[in-house]
Structure formats: C-alpha cells, structure tokens
Design a protein around this motif. Structure first.
Motif, short mmCIF file in Angstrom:
data_model
loop_
_atom_site.label_atom_id
_atom_site.label_comp_id
_atom_site.label_asym_id
_atom_site.label_seq_id
_atom_site.Cartn_x
_atom_site.Cartn_y
_atom_site.Cartn_z
N MET A 1 0.91 -1.20 -0.05
CA MET A 1 0.12 -0.09 0.15
C MET A 1 1.04 1.23 -0.08
O MET A 1 1.98 1.30 0.85
N THR A 2 0.49 2.23 -1.00
CA THR A 2 1.52 3.42 -0.94
C THR A 2 0.85 4.52 -0.35
O THR A 2 -0.25 4.45 0.41
N ASP A 3 1.82 5.43 0.14
CA ASP A 3 1.18 6.72 0.70
C ASP A 3 0.53 7.93 -0.45
O ASP A 3 0.92 7.59 -1.56
N MET A 4 -0.39 8.67 0.02
CA MET A 4 -0.70 9.53 -0.70
C MET A 4 -0.52 11.09 -0.22
O MET A 4 -0.35 11.36 0.89
N LEU A 5 -0.24 12.09 -1.26
CA LEU A 5 -0.10 13.50 -0.67
C LEU A 5 -1.32 14.21 -1.03
O LEU A 5 -2.12 14.09 -1.99
N VAL A 6 -1.58 15.26 -0.12
CA VAL A 6 -2.72 16.15 -0.13
C VAL A 6 -2.25 17.56 -0.25
O VAL A 6 -1.37 17.86 0.71
N LYS A 7 -2.76 18.34 -1.26
CA LYS A 7 -2.24 19.87 -1.06
C LYS A 7 -3.12 20.49 -0.16
O LYS A 7 -4.46 20.79 -0.67
N LEU A 8 -2.62 20.88 1.06
CA LEU A 8 -3.44 21.30 2.05
C LEU A 8 -3.97 22.87 1.73
O LEU A 8 -5.13 23.30 1.87
N GLY A 132 -7.79 4.27 -1.67
CA GLY A 132 -7.04 5.55 -2.21
C GLY A 132 -8.15 6.20 -2.88
O GLY A 132 -8.14 7.21 -2.90
N GLU A 133 -9.28 5.42 -3.56
CA GLU A 133 -10.37 6.27 -4.21
C GLU A 133 -11.20 7.05 -3.32
O GLU A 133 -11.55 8.29 -3.75
N PHE A 134 -11.34 6.65 -2.05
CA PHE A 134 -11.91 7.70 -1.14
C PHE A 134 -11.25 8.99 -0.94
O PHE A 134 -11.60 10.08 -1.05
N TYR A 135 -9.77 8.81 -0.88
CA TYR A 135 -8.82 10.18 -0.51
C TYR A 135 -8.88 10.96 -1.97
O TYR A 135 -8.84 12.22 -1.79
N VAL A 142 -2.94 12.38 -4.15
CA VAL A 142 -2.38 11.70 -5.54
C VAL A 142 -1.05 10.71 -4.88
O VAL A 142 -0.50 11.06 -3.53
N GLU A 143 -1.14 9.55 -5.40
CA GLU A 143 -0.19 8.56 -4.86
C GLU A 143 1.13 8.98 -4.84
O GLU A 143 1.63 9.83 -5.81
N ILE A 144 2.07 8.72 -3.82
CA ILE A 144 3.48 9.02 -4.06
C ILE A 144 4.42 7.95 -4.41
O ILE A 144 4.13 6.77 -3.85
N PRO A 145 4.91 8.03 -5.47
CA PRO A 145 5.65 6.99 -6.11
C PRO A 145 6.83 6.29 -5.02
O PRO A 145 7.23 6.92 -4.56
#
Ligand SMILES: CC(C)(COP(=O)(O)OP(=O)(O)OC[C@H]1O[C@@H](n2cnc3c(N)ncnc32)[C@H](O)[C@@H]1OP(=O)(O)O)[C@@H](O)C(=O)NCCC(=O)NCCS
Length: 159
Positions: A1-8, A132-135, A142-145
């Motif tokens: 499972m990957t991490d995701m990034l959010v632009k606050l 992931g779809e929820f976020y 977006v997923e962090i490579p």
C-alpha cells in the motif's frame, strides 16, 4: 500500500461539514484528556488494530490533541488522527461499518486536514492508504511513487 499526498493549500477553509453532520445527528469534535483511555480502548476494540490504538494514544499526547471523534446519540461512531504515525501524516481513521456512507469519514478527514493547514502545514501525507479512491475523491490526494512500505519499513513487527 502506498502513501498519498494532499495539497492542504488547495483545501477550502470551509467547516460547513460540521453543521451538515450535526443535521444528521452526528457531532464532530476533538476529544479531551479524560476521554483518552475510553477512545483508545474503543479504537482497539472496534478496529482490532493495536497499532491504531497506539497511534490514537500518540495523538492524545500532542498539544493540542491531534484527533477528532464522531458521536451519534453520545456514542462514538468514528475517529481520525494526524501527527500520530509521524509528523505530517494523516491517520489512522475509521467509521463503524453500520454508520458509513453518511459523509462522516470525509468530515473527520477534512477536520484533521484543516486543523493541519491552520497549524501551518502545506501538505499532508495519507499513510499507507487503504481506500485510495476515497482520498482521491474527497481531497484530491495523489499517490506518492515508490512509497511502499514507507515509514513502516523498519518497524519491530509486521502489520
Ligand atoms: C474509509 C472510511 C473512513 C470512509 O468512511 P465513510 O463515513 O463511509 O465515508 P463518507 O461517507 O464520508 O464517504 C465520502 C465519499 O467517499 C466515498 N467512499 C467512502 N468509502 C469509500 C471507499 N472505501 N472507496 C471508495 N470511495 C469511498 C463515498 O461514496 C462518498 O462519496 P460521495 O461524496 O460521492 O458520496 C470507512 O469506510 C472506514 O472506516 N473504513 C475502514 C477503515 C479504513 O479503511 N480506514 C482508512 C485507513 S487509511
């Protein structure tokens, strides 16, 4: 499972979701100190995740507390934490199965992310995403490579 990034910085300073949940009889708020043991035990019991209980405990150790809870008829139905796994990380979070689909998960997520934004963070990391779809849908994450297994890679035990 990957991490995701959010632009606050792209998330609107709009707390209307609190009122919208209130209309459904659901209160979103921060817990206070005396509620710590109760909330941590509830997370352990309902989600059967000892690491989530530990992380919730960590969120209670922060000043101010970096956790939000959702209540219906004065009973816990959901929770969300940040700065609990590591600084800048959102999670863990969960809503009771029978209470899902009413916007509560998104409201808890937004409460944490706006709290982070007000604290001065520019980005938030969703740690080891499950849904992931929820976020993606809720906050444009977006997923962090190459972010697997992320910060958990040297943990003392396997999740
Ligand atoms: C993820 C979770 C917190 C969502 O809670 P919820 O209260 O059902 O979510 P919401 O009702 O706020 O949903 C908001 C939107 O996301 C969508 N959504 C919710 N769960 C989803 C999922 N698993 N996958 C894709 N979309 C999802 C909803 O359909 C809704 O869409 P809409 O705005 O178009 O109506 C909940 O499913 C949960 O507790 N899951 C188990 C624990 C977990 O996986 N935690 C995350 C670990 S990273």
């Amino acid at each position: 499972m990957t991490d995701m990034l959010v632009k606050l910085y792209d998330i609107k300073n709009d707390w209307n979701f609190i009122g919208n949940q209130e209309k459904l009889g659901i209160t979103i708020r921060k817990p206070i100190g005396p509620e710590k043991r109760y909330v941590v035990d509830w997370v352990r019991r309902k989600f059967m995740m000892e690491p989530w209980a530990s992380e919730t405990d960590m969120a209670f150790s922060n000043r101010p507390i970096s956790c939000f809870i959702a209540l219906q008829k004065k009973k816990l139905i959901g929770f969300a934490c940040y700065d609990a796994t590591a600084l800048g990380f959102f999670g863990p979070t969960g809503v009771l199965r029978q209470r899902r689909g009413k916007g509560t998960g998104k409201a808890l997520l937004l409460a944490c992310l706006l709290d982070m934004k007000l604290k001065g963070y520019g980005y938030a990391i969703i740690g080891s995403i499950g849904p992931g779809e929820f976020y993606r849908k809720a906050v444009g994450a977006v997923e962090i490579p190459d972010s697997t297994p992320s910060i958990w890679k040297d943990m003392l035990f396997r999740l």
